[in-house]
Scaffold this active site. Structure first.
Site, short mmCIF file in Angstrom:
data_model
loop_
_atom_site.label_atom_id
_atom_site.label_comp_id
_atom_site.label_asym_id
_atom_site.label_seq_id
_atom_site.Cartn_x
_atom_site.Cartn_y
_atom_site.Cartn_z
N SER A 217 -40.85 -23.40 10.44
CA SER A 217 -41.00 -23.11 9.01
C SER A 217 -39.62 -23.09 8.33
CB SER A 217 -41.75 -21.79 8.84
OG SER A 217 -42.15 -21.59 7.50
N ASP A 317 -51.91 -27.42 7.11
CA ASP A 317 -50.85 -26.47 6.75
C ASP A 317 -50.73 -26.47 5.23
OD1 ASP A 317 -48.49 -25.08 6.26
OD2 ASP A 317 -47.53 -25.83 8.08
N HIS A 349 -50.57 -23.39 9.25
CA HIS A 349 -49.17 -23.02 9.42
C HIS A 349 -48.99 -22.05 10.58
CE1 HIS A 349 -45.10 -23.05 7.80
NE2 HIS A 349 -45.03 -21.74 7.90
#
Length: 408
Positions: A217, A317, A349
């Site tokens: 991320s 995501d 995600h």
């Protein structure tokens, strides 16, 4: 909601750094250059368990305090209150797994916590060491996510545990978050942590010729920035403390690499444009901190230095769309870099990084990382193929409900 003024931002950073400085002076100091240990052991802990818990508590307090201070600037509107509620329920549902991972983090002799790699208050990293080491191990230097605001090295405990069970050393690198620091500070911290791993991991029975860089991320963005910055410096002949050539491959998990194209997306998701631009040091810095843009503008010498870049992303995501990895992979390939894109169908995600490993069994992400690290080692692959699979840590109904509620 109004953007942060320069004076407000400076005052906020000064208060955060002051708090960090007080904490740094009161925390136990460890050697940044450990002496070589005995086989398979690594340097002995230089602080007691009580000290380690105290440090973890102070870091957690810091993250919480900075988060709520940031919420004061964002304004406690409906969106943020609903997101906070969703996050709380999500954490409660997965708590059985988090508690087991937490027990491992604090009590396992295979975890070396809070090793100092620099002189900033967040310049620490955790090492996850395999239980049995017969020869130097591959190493993954991992930069955790957290929306550039709530990242913390312990977030990588589950990944560290899973990879260590397969004979891979994992170094989870902590770094300053906003508003304690901005993106330049984060990239600098990550680069310094990578340097520590490259120059010291042999002391922990890690193989200095098998070092891999990984980020998740926001951590994928930060580590990609550090990698590109290092490649550009080396191509210009500038002095460096670690070399891109020491990194065998880069794994980018659920990352965003063109910040220009994500400003509006994050704003719609609740991270306001003014706050995000403050994190990224202003609109004029977006290109500099967009790895995709840096690749486009880099010389062929810098591109040639890059290792294999593996971009991993879930197709569902919504925090950072998978098109971010797709676009970066395309640009890398067009410029002649080695790039590989792995898309996980139907994954969100958090599915890849949390729900899947908590489910137990064969974890797709870990299996893919392992297959790339040991691509030329058939014997090791065969051993792992017949080894016991990790057990489930959370019931399936909790995982499914958490997936629906997740604010990420």
């Amino acid at each position: 909601m109004r953007p942060l003024s320069g004076a407000e931002a400076d005052a906020l950073l000064a208060r955060s750094d002051s708090a960090g400085g007080r904490r740094r002076r009161s925390s136990p100091v460890q050697s940044a250059s450990p002496q070589p240990p005995g086989l398979g052991a690594g340097p002995r802990r230089q602080s007691s368990f009580r000290d380690d818990v105290g440090h973890a508590a102070s870091e957690t307090y810091l993250v919480t305090r900075l988060t709520f201070r940031l919420l004061q600037y964002l304004g406690l509107g409906y969106r943020w209150m609903s997101q906070l509620l969703a996050l709380t329920i999500y954490a409660i549902l997965l708590m059985p797994g988090f508690l087991q991972v937490g027990y491992y983090y604090f009590f396992s002799s295979q975890v070396r916590r809070s090793i100092v790699y620099g002189d900033q208050p967040r310049n620490r990293l955790d090492l996850y060491i395999p239980k049995y080491i017969s020869r130097p191990c591959p190493v993954v230097a991992f930069v955790t996510g957290g929306a550039w605001i709530i990242g913390y090295k312990a977030w990588g405990a589950l990944l560290g545990r899973r990879l260590a069970e397969r004979g891979i050393i994992v170094a989870c690198i902590d770094y300053r978050n906003f508003p304690q620091g901005t993106i330049g500070d984060m990239v600098s911290d990550a680069s310094q942590g990578i340097s520590y791993v490259c120059n010291n991991i042999a002391s922990y029975r890690g193989d200095p010729n098998q070092i891999y860089l990984m980020g998740q991320s926001a951590g994928a963005h930060i580590s990609a920035c550090a990698l590109m910055e290092q490649a550009v410096k080396e191509s210009r002949g500038e002095p460096v403390s670690w070399s891109v050539t020491q990194i065998k491959a880069y794994f980018g998990l659920s990352g965003g690499y063109n910040i220009h194209s994500l400003v509006d997306h994050f704003h719609e998701r609740g991270l306001s444009r003014s706050i995000f631009l403050s994190i990224m040091e202003g609109e004029e810095s977006l290109s500099h901190y967009s790895p995709e843009m840096v690749v486009k503008e880099s010389s062929s010498q810098a591109i040639a230095l890059l290792p294999l870049i593996v971009l991993m992303h879930g197709t569902e995501d919504y925090s950072i769309p998978s098109s971010s990895s797709q676009s970066f992979a395309d640009i890398l390939q067009q410029t002649g870099a080695q790039a590989k894109l792995l898309l996980y169908e139907g994954k969100t995600h958090t599915d890849i990084f949390l729900q899947d490993p908590l489910r137990g069994g064969r974890d797709p992400l870990v299996e893919d990382i392992f297959s790339i690290i040991h691509v030329d080692d058939e014997i090791t692959q065969e051993k792992i193929a017949v080894s016991p699979t990790p057990r489930r840590l959370v019931f399936e109904w909790q995982l499914q409900l958490a997936r629906r509620i997740s604010p990420f």
